[in-house]
Structures are given as structure tokens and as C-alpha cells.
Design a protein around this motif. Sequence first.
Motif, PDB file in Angstrom:
ATOM      1  N   GLY A 128       0.815  -1.211   0.000  1.00 13.78           N
ATOM      2  CA  GLY A 128       0.000   0.000   0.000  1.00 13.78           C
ATOM      3  C   GLY A 128       0.841   1.249   0.000  1.00 13.78           C
ATOM      4  O   GLY A 128       2.042   1.207   0.307  1.00 13.78           O
ATOM      5  N   PRO A 129       0.220   2.404  -0.329  1.00 16.31           N
ATOM      6  CA  PRO A 129       0.987   3.639  -0.484  1.00 16.31           C
ATOM      7  C   PRO A 129       1.464   4.251   0.836  1.00 16.31           C
ATOM      8  O   PRO A 129       2.409   5.022   0.867  1.00 16.31           O
ATOM      9  CB  PRO A 129      -0.014   4.580  -1.176  1.00 16.31           C
ATOM     10  N   ALA A 130       0.799   3.858   1.942  1.00 18.89           N
ATOM     11  CA  ALA A 130       1.112   4.555   3.203  1.00 18.89           C
ATOM     12  C   ALA A 130       1.957   3.725   4.154  1.00 18.89           C
ATOM     13  O   ALA A 130       2.075   4.048   5.324  1.00 18.89           O
ATOM     14  CB  ALA A 130      -0.197   4.953   3.886  1.00 18.89           C
ATOM     15  N   ALA A 131       2.561   2.660   3.679  1.00 18.50           N
ATOM     16  CA  ALA A 131       3.347   1.796   4.574  1.00 18.50           C
ATOM     17  C   ALA A 131       4.568   2.547   5.089  1.00 18.50           C
ATOM     18  O   ALA A 131       5.315   3.135   4.315  1.00 18.50           O
ATOM     19  CB  ALA A 131       3.767   0.536   3.848  1.00 18.50           C
ATOM     20  N   GLU A 132       4.759   2.445   6.403  1.00 10.87           N
ATOM     21  CA  GLU A 132       5.889   3.174   7.002  1.00 10.87           C
ATOM     22  C   GLU A 132       7.209   2.512   6.637  1.00 10.87           C
ATOM     23  O   GLU A 132       8.186   3.185   6.376  1.00 10.87           O
ATOM     24  CB  GLU A 132       5.726   3.193   8.524  1.00 10.87           C
ATOM     25  N   ASP A 133       7.237   1.196   6.676  1.00 12.36           N
ATOM     26  CA  ASP A 133       8.456   0.468   6.351  1.00 12.36           C
ATOM     27  C   ASP A 133       8.106  -0.591   5.314  1.00 12.36           C
ATOM     28  O   ASP A 133       7.840  -1.744   5.656  1.00 12.36           O
ATOM     29  CB  ASP A 133       9.022  -0.181   7.624  1.00 12.36           C
ATOM     30  N   PRO A 134       8.084  -0.199   4.042  1.00 11.11           N
ATOM     31  CA  PRO A 134       7.607  -1.119   2.997  1.00 11.11           C
ATOM     32  C   PRO A 134       8.323  -2.456   3.008  1.00 11.11           C
ATOM     33  O   PRO A 134       7.707  -3.502   2.831  1.00 11.11           O
ATOM     34  CB  PRO A 134       7.884  -0.353   1.691  1.00 11.11           C
ATOM     35  N   LEU A 135       9.639  -2.449   3.230  1.00 12.83           N
ATOM     36  CA  LEU A 135      10.400  -3.694   3.151  1.00 12.83           C
ATOM     37  C   LEU A 135       9.972  -4.655   4.247  1.00 12.83           C
ATOM     38  O   LEU A 135       9.666  -5.825   3.980  1.00 12.83           O
ATOM     39  CB  LEU A 135      11.908  -3.406   3.225  1.00 12.83           C
ATOM     40  N   ARG A 136       9.929  -4.173   5.486  1.00 14.67           N
ATOM     41  CA  ARG A 136       9.529  -5.043   6.613  1.00 14.67           C
ATOM     42  C   ARG A 136       8.094  -5.514   6.419  1.00 14.67           C
ATOM     43  O   ARG A 136       7.745  -6.669   6.706  1.00 14.67           O
ATOM     44  CB  ARG A 136       9.627  -4.300   7.934  1.00 14.67           C
TER      45      ARG A 136
END
Lengths: 262, 319
Positions: free
Chosen positions: A47-55
Motif C-alpha cells: 500500500g501507499p502509506a506503509a511506514e516500512d515497505p520492506l519489513r
Amino acid sequence: MFVIGERINGMFENVAMAIKEGDKATIQDLALKQMEAGADALDVNVGPAAEDPLRTMEWLVKTISEVTDAPLAIDTPKFEVMEAGLKLCKNKAIINSTSGDREKLDKLLPLAKKYNASIIGLTMNKSGIPQNAESRAEIAAQIVMYAQEQGIDMNELYIDAVILPVNVAQDHSREVLDTIRQCKLLCDPPPKTILGLSNVSQKTLDRSLVNRTYLAMAIACGLDAAILDPLDKDLMDSMITAELLMGKQIYCDNYLEAYKKK
Amino acid sequence: MEKVTEKWASKVNELIIGATQKEGGTRSSVIKVGGATTLPFLHFEGVIPNPPAIAMEVWDMEPPDWPAVLREPFRDVLGDPVEWAKKCVNEYGADFLCLRLASTSPDTKNNSPEEAARTVKRVLEAVSVPLMIIGCNQAEKDTEVIPIVSEAARGENCLVGIAVQANYKTITAACQSGGHSVIAESPIDINLAKQLNILISDMGFPLEKIVMHPATGALGYGLEYTYSIMERSRLAALQGDKMMSMPMVNFVGQEVWRAKEAKTSEEEVPEWGPLASRGPLWEATTAVSYLQAGADILVMCHPKAIDSVKKTIEELMKK
């Protein structure tokens, strides 16, 4: 048709909430429901609002893998997040996606080879989304050429002609259908074709009606796969019926049931 | 030259007919059919684990219309299903029998279900090869007979028929209860064949225990129609359609020996040559054609035809 379930996407409120709260149950429930409804694979998008996309991607892939062996489409524009997701896939993965830009292809095609993943190639580049079918097909041809150079089988390549919402880019609906047809002529065997179906109905009043009508039209043009909402029963029934009308299954009165029993 | 092979997505169901003591029956052997991962006999392309099986017909009464050429090999046993069955096994080497309960037909003796059950029990006692049991092919009478007969053969894992659209509920329930496999028949219509399989499956009967009969046409009498249905069915199975993945059966003898080419003597039509070889040849040729279409079980009558087809199967199964 190869169905990739689109519901595990952080842009949906329930998924965003589940990600925020580390709620595995919601994610796993969505995974299983989509598979039960007839999905062949699952799209995974933080999603666009993920704080830590990788984790978050790692968490999603691990969580889903606990309950299903389904192939996963790792859906992200970020290379590191893509690789992180691919690393954790226990079974077949799909790279969602690359564009026609050389720089992206040079990074993502070898990634596909490395992880033995399928790859979705969008017929767009830095200049944007082409207006007509010919220009889209041109980009498709380039993607095909680079993929072949990398030794990628055409069975593993899905060309996405990038459908735009009908309420703002109505002309594109026809052009995309034309592009799907033209992709079949690019080489032998040809690459596969795919659509991010829900995009066609963005902000329309009856999204389901627009989606299922367009899907039937695309299937008539030879569409091989789609990212869609398998929990939309009318959509799935339309898909099965369109395939029947294209002679993909033998007719019987209970053909819907027969398809689902597969 | 490049060898072009197909990689099929799926395969034909494998089915066992007959139950030995270990499995709760009294058969000394079982028949295994189906399981192919490619089109008939293409050993270079896939695996064909089981050769097609031939079931030899035994009637529970003397067949009224059999020509002399067909009566001759069974001349002293035609009225006695037990002796007939023994002759098939001991003299003609049959490893699979099809017991036809023709006497239950209202058009012949209209025998009762109980009488039929007695015959079935006697045949099961007399021979130890696996058994196919079919009624009189009249849907309504069969619904009375098959449940009783199915019960009489309980535990022997027979192949029982024939279920059609009009009576499939009763026949399927009978097979379910007796632990048998079922023959599902459709009138040379692939869509009805698929529909019948779904209906049977909806009753909770396992898809793997269904054998399809697409209705058999003899050579010269509709063979091509059945052939094309069988071909399409087999292709659908290999492409992954679970509703079409069943083994297929053809009632070759039943159809062929009605044809004038198999019955008319050389006195009447000299150009046709001697009936003694012509009749069995008509049956053998029909049978072999169906092998190519994907027949997993052939129900045949004449020992000469059966011998000939057995040899052909041996050749075709060589890799």
C-alpha cells in the motif's frame, strides 16, 4: 484464465489496519477466501502509506505463506522491497512489475531469472502511457526482446497493456483490447497478457458491472491473466462464462459448478 | 528432426475393478484401467500405466438375436450364465466379464430383481475374475433391479451400470451403497456426458469411480460420432477438466452383432466374404478404432475378435 487476487493491498482499509496492528488473522483470512473463490495466485502490495515497505512486505509474504502455497505476485515499485519479497517466497513468484524503461528491465529481468519468477511488463515508460495500441505494442515488443535476450521464457512474461479508468480515459479501453490482440502476434510462442482489471472502473458508480463487462471483452481478445477481485462472484461467473463462450471448457448445464469443482 | 511433444496439464483417472480378499472381496485378481498422461499409446509423450481391458459378455439368458457365427463358440452354454462364465474364463482366457441381466427386460422374460441377484451371486461364486454387471438398459426396470443386484455383489467392487439421466440417482445410490463403480451413459452428447458426471458427483459419489459411456456406434453405424466425442473428452481430461477425466467404456459387441455386416451369410451377399471371419472382423475393427479414441474398457463378445484385439493391444503397449 490465470486469476491473481488483488485484495491483499494496503490501500484497502482493512489491510492497512491489519498491517498496522500486526493482525495476521485478517491477512490469512483474505488469502484463503480469495483462493477458495477461485484465485490461482495472490497479489501482495503493502500500500501507499506503509511506514516500512520492506519489513511490511516480508511480514505479508511470511503471513500468507503460513496458510497457502499459492504463487505470490510481489507488487511494488521499489527494487529492494521486490527482492525482499521474492527471497521469502517458498513457491512460484511473480514480479509485479517492470515498465518498458531500459533501466528497470535491466534490473528486474535478471531478478526474474535469479528467482525463477514470472514477470509482468507494463507497456509504459518514462514518457508515460501511450495513447494507442500501436505504441503500446511497440513497448511490448521491446520488453519481449529484452526478455528473450535474458533467456526468459515467453510463458513467464505477462504483458500488461495498462488499462485506464473509463471515466477519464475512455479511448484507452479500445486500444488496450487491440494491444492484447497484437501481443499474440509478437512472436511464437507469444508472451502472455494480463490486466490490472479494477483500474478500468475507478470511481465509476457500478464498478462490478464495468469490471466484468470489460473482462469478458478482454477474454474475447485472448487475455491470459488478470489481477482482480475474486470475491466478486458476478465477476468470476462472467469470467467462467466468457471462457466457455471462447470454447475453453466443454459446456454442460452446470458449467459454473463444473469450473469451480476443478 | 525435432521431436515435438505435448506436456499435458493433467491425466485420466485410474480405476480398479474387483476386490481380492485383502480388500474385502473374493476375486483372485483385479483389473486396473486408466491413468494415462497423454493421448492413446503415445508412449514417447507420456505414461500409459494400464493397457485397455476387455470384458467378455455373458448373458443371464440365451440371446434371442445372436447370429450362428456368434452362438457357435458358446453353443453348449448359452442358456446357463454360470457355465457360460466358466467357459469364458477357462477356455477363452477372459480376465474380466460383463454379466448382462437381459432376462430382466420387460421385452424378454421380465425376471425379478431377486432372480437377477441370485444369478449374480452364482456367477460370482463360479468364477473369480472381476465383474461388470449391467441391467437390461431400460431405465425404469434397471432402477428396480440394480439396487438389489448391487447389494448381492457388495464388497466385490464391480463396475455396475447403466446410469442415464433418467435414473442416475437410483443407480448411483445403489453403487454407493454396494461399494461399486458406476457406468454413466450419455447419448453421444459431450455436454450431457459432462452434466451427468456433475450430477452424479453432486450426490457425493467420487468422480474417480465413474466410467463414461458416450454411447457406442458400430463400424458403419455411427462409430465416427462416438469417436469424436471420446477424442474431445480425452483431450479435456488431459487439459485438466476433472469432470471429463474418467476412463471410458465401449459396448462393442452389443452394437456390432446387430449390424447386417456381422450377421448376413455369404450365401445372401457373396461379395461380403465368409461370415465366419467377417463377423469377428467387424467386431475387432470397431474395437480397435475405439482404442485409438481412448477406450479404457471394451465390452466384446466373439472369442476370435477378442483374441485379435488382445494381440493388437499388446503391440500398441510396446514402448
